[in-house]
Motif scaffolding. Structure first.
Motif, PDB file in Angstrom:
ATOM      1  N   PHE A 130       0.891  -1.161   0.000  1.00 56.81           N
ATOM      2  CA  PHE A 130       0.000   0.000   0.000  1.00 56.81           C
ATOM      3  C   PHE A 130       0.926   1.207   0.000  1.00 56.81           C
ATOM      4  N   HIS A 175       4.554   1.077   1.674  1.00 62.99           N
ATOM      5  CA  HIS A 175       4.552   0.129   2.786  1.00 62.99           C
ATOM      6  C   HIS A 175       4.094  -1.248   2.301  1.00 62.99           C
ATOM      7  N   ALA A 232       2.420  -4.377   3.099  1.00 57.67           N
ATOM      8  CA  ALA A 232       1.569  -4.984   4.127  1.00 57.67           C
ATOM      9  C   ALA A 232       1.802  -6.492   4.166  1.00 57.67           C
ATOM     10  N   PRO A 250       0.335  -9.866  15.620  1.00 52.74           N
ATOM     11  CA  PRO A 250      -0.276  -8.678  16.213  1.00 52.74           C
ATOM     12  C   PRO A 250      -1.080  -7.900  15.181  1.00 52.74           C
ATOM     13  N   SER A 251      -1.930  -7.032  15.650  1.00 51.12           N
ATOM     14  CA  SER A 251      -2.747  -6.206  14.775  1.00 51.12           C
ATOM     15  C   SER A 251      -1.856  -5.404  13.830  1.00 51.12           C
ATOM     16  N   GLY A 252      -2.219  -5.392  12.538  1.00 46.71           N
ATOM     17  CA  GLY A 252      -1.464  -4.608  11.563  1.00 46.71           C
ATOM     18  C   GLY A 252      -0.312  -5.360  10.917  1.00 46.71           C
ATOM     19  N   CYS A 253      -0.176  -6.663  11.215  1.00 46.87           N
ATOM     20  CA  CYS A 253       0.970  -7.396  10.665  1.00 46.87           C
ATOM     21  C   CYS A 253       0.688  -7.934   9.260  1.00 46.87           C
ATOM     22  N   GLY A 254      -0.549  -7.755   8.766  1.00 45.14           N
ATOM     23  CA  GLY A 254      -0.839  -8.167   7.390  1.00 45.14           C
ATOM     24  C   GLY A 254      -1.695  -9.409   7.257  1.00 45.14           C
ATOM     25  N   LYS A 255      -2.335  -9.839   8.333  1.00 40.84           N
ATOM     26  CA  LYS A 255      -3.155 -11.058   8.270  1.00 40.84           C
ATOM     27  C   LYS A 255      -4.365 -10.874   7.362  1.00 40.84           C
ATOM     28  N   THR A 256      -5.130  -9.789   7.598  1.00 45.60           N
ATOM     29  CA  THR A 256      -6.329  -9.562   6.783  1.00 45.60           C
ATOM     30  C   THR A 256      -5.954  -9.347   5.328  1.00 45.60           C
ATOM     31  N   THR A 257      -4.865  -8.621   5.099  1.00 43.58           N
ATOM     32  CA  THR A 257      -4.423  -8.393   3.726  1.00 43.58           C
ATOM     33  C   THR A 257      -4.111  -9.726   3.046  1.00 43.58           C
TER      34      THR A 257
END
Ligand code: ADP
Ligand code: MG
Lengths: 360, 284
Positions: free
Chosen positions: A15, A18, A20, A39-46
């Motif tokens: 993105f 950055h 992701a 942790p939150s923001g580490c790219g799991k959902t992406t």
């Protein structure tokens, strides 16, 4: 050998500047339950959105059952997805929500009715057909989302933090239910969570993610007991980390170390080379004894009790080691332990319970 | 203690009093006056005080007036539909785009709000008149050999109003699209719905209240608009607002003017109620 249900190869998604997802490799076998933990923001959902086709990768490959799919739109990938916020269709009844995927596939009216009823009964929601999503509790919505994803008999199930919006008791109950359902249906599953307990209790294998990369993939026991990096070691469970220097060339997989707390012997672990390393030891493997009470062959360090935290079944004993650094030992509360603050004591562990990781 | 309890309701009461008084003096009383005037016989601007329904009978019996009423509502509906059809794709793009120009594009889409209605409408006059841009272009390409009479016409009024009211459609639809969880559309796609089916089964029904709201807003403003029909229309394309002005200011027939005003008011309220009842029910 059969193709894995899912294979990700050198997957990258940026993105702006950055990344992701920054070079992810992963294979999920048929019927396997793999968790992306981080942790939150580490790219799991992406990562999940790349698999589902909601995002296009900047580079890398995605194969489902041996077929490359990175150029297919989401509606041709045949995946069942459960979203963190469930994303139920608010303008449709529970039955219509579940029937949606079948309708899109042109399944006949009778078969749709049968399969919707089956799916609702699978998630224990018989008789909820006519309800609207806003008339359901969080747990029930979650079950509808699961039924809606499963009823199409997808090649694979993707779950994005499906339990994070539920209260603790329900969360633990649903953990067991989702695992049981997944095993019963034998459907390959990628489960995303930031909760280590969920990951440890539900998964066949865990992929620990940090900053867009997979740090380690392994069974829950491997991840917990044989962490590859400091990040994995400290992200999952609590752990004592002691800086150490390798004193002798390791023999038989064990290394002799010098640490500020005293000399030690430990499993070579994942430190492949280098003199500066980290010795890691789980609190439940760090034992306490009277002076001179450590068994032969154990590494024994003198320590002082700082505080004893009573947690019911266990006692969490906070210690100060010889060099002034802190450590934690966890003892079962057998009712016979009497530890006073400031008391001198011996903290000991077996070399095979200590694990060395590369130093930082 | 007692004083404090008693004095507490006074502040909210005062806060409500001011807008209530404003509404009373500038809306309720004039409306009541308008409604009652429409039922009183008048001789020019002099009210005789005799109650009658003759004013309505006069209005509805003359084709010129009937046509103006019909034209007003047809223009209102056409403007509402055009505004929705044009603003939906625009709003969808503006809500979903990740372009760094997004803020600028939104401002650009709302810019018709910034220009005065007179300037904007004369802009269309410049484009549509006999020597205007459209005719010049069509003549020079050779599609026509005589200039078209685009003005004055209902079409010109509709175009002018649609352009002016586009931002209202964009704003209401953007608001409803912003309230739509994008995961819901993703869920539909993951279940096998292509883009069009996802739009028809999920996006459209869930943004229906925004569509109805945008339509109502555009419709309500369009049927009561005066300046645009006055500039882009003519004697043959009177609408209710221009007729009311003629009655009140030129013919000095306040009774007919009031009756026409009452018809405009009551029928638009009725239509708003019907449409919002339809809009309140979810489609799907
Ligand atoms: N659409 C997007 N645009 C820009 N940045 C994004 C977008 N989606 C995610 N990110 C960024 O990518 C990183 C990973 O996000 P995400 O995959 O949602 O993390 P996780 O699910 O592990 O919490 C975060 O830093 C997030 O801010
Ligand atoms: Mg996430």
């Amino acid at each position: 050998m059969a193709d894995p249900a899912l294979r990700l190869q050198a997957l990258v998604k940026r993105f702006g500047a950055h990344a992701a997802v920054d070079g992810v490799d992963l294979a999920v076998a048929l019927g396997e339950f793999v968790t992306l933990l981080g942790p939150s923001g580490c790219g799991k959902t992406t990562t999940l959105n790349l698999i589902a086709g909601f995002l296009a990768p900047d580079s890398g490959f995605i194969a489902l059952n041996g077929r490359l799919v990175q150029d297919l739109p989401p509606f041709k990938r045949d995946l069942g997805m459960v979203f963190q916020d469930y994303a139920l269709f608010p303008h449709m009844s529970v039955a219509d929500n579940v029937a949606f995927g079948l309708k899109m596939r042109g399944v006949s009216r009778e078969e749709t009715a049968t399969r919707v009823a089956e799916a609702l009964s699978l998630v224990k929601l018989d008789g909820f057909d006519a309800r609207r999503p806003n008339q359901l509790s969080g747990g029930q919505r979650q079950r509808v989302a699961l039924a809606r994803a499963l009823v199409i008999r997808p090649a694979m199930l993707l779950l994005d933090e499906p339990l994070s919006n539920l209260d603790l008791k329900l969360r633990e109950e649903m953990r067991g239910e989702i695992s049981a359902l997944q095993r019963r249906l034998g459907i390959a599953t990628v489960f995303v969570t930031h909760d280590q307990d969920e990951a440890l209790t539900m998964s066949d294998r865990i992929a620990v993610m940090s900053e867009g990369r997979i740090e380690q993939i392994g069974t829950p026991a491997e991840i917990y007991e044989r962490p590859a990096t400091r990040f994995v070691a400290s992200f999952i469970g609590s752990i004592n980390i002691v800086p150490a220097k390798v004193a002798e060339v390791p023999v038989n997989g064990f290394a002799r170390l010098e640490t500020p707390a005293g000399p030690a012997i430990a499993h070579v672990g994942s430190a492949s080379s280098g003199r500066s390393v980290m010795l890691t030891i789980r609190p439940e493997r760090l034992k306490l004894a009277e002076a001179g009470g450590a068994p032969a062959g154990a590494v024994a360090w003198s320590a002082r009790v700082v505080r004893v935290v009573y947690t019911g079944a266990r006692l969490e004993v906070q210690l100060r080691l010889a060099d002034g650094s802190e450590a934690v030992a966890e003892a079962t509360n057998d009712g016979r332990t009497s530890l006073g603050e400031g008391q001198g004591i011996v903290a000991w562990f077996r070399p095979e319970d200590a694990w060395i990781i590369a130093g930082a | 203690m007692i004083a404090a309890v008693q004095s507490r309701p006074i502040v909210p009461f005062l806060l409500v009093l001011l807008p209530a008084a404003f509404l009373l003096f500038f809306f309720v009383i004039p409306t009541a006056f308008l409604l009652s005037a429409s039922f009183i016989e008048s001789d020019g601007v002099i009210m005789t005080g005799v109650w009658t329904t003759q004013n309505y009978a006069d209005l509805l019996s003359r084709p010129l007036y009937r046509q103006a009423i019909l034209r007003t509502f047809l223009i209102g509906i056409a403007v509402g539909v055009i505004v929705i059809v044009l603003s939906y794709p625009l709003a969808y793009f503006l809500v979903r785009t990740t372009s760094p120009w997004r803020g600028f594009l939104i401002a650009l889409s709302l810019s018709p709000l910034l220009a005065s209605v007179i300037v904007r409408t004369y802009g269309w006059w410049v484009i549509l008149n006999r020597e205007g841009a459209v005719n010049t272009a069509l003549l020079s390409i050779g599609i026509i050999d005589q200039p078209l009479t685009l003005l004055p016409s209902s079409m010109a009024i509709t175009i002018g109003l649609s352009h002016a009211l586009l931002p209202y459609g964009v704003l209401t639809i953007m608001a409803s699209l912003n309230g739509l969880n994008p995961n819901i559309e993703r869920a539909a796609m993951s279940l096998g719905a292509g883009r069009i089916r996802t739009f028809l089964t999920v996006t459209l029904p869930l943004t229906w209240p925004g569509i109805v709201g945008g339509f109502l807003l555009a419709f309500a403003i369009a049927i009561s608009a005066y300046a645009t029909p006055a500039i882009l229309g003519g004697p043959g394309t009177q609408v209710m607002a221009t007729l009311i002005r003629n009655f009140m200011v030129q013919a000095l027939d306040w009774a007919l003017g009031s009756a026409m005003g009452a018809i405009l008011l009551v029928s638009s309220i009725a239509l708003l109620l019907i449409t919002s009842a339809l809009g309140g029910r979810r489609v799907g």
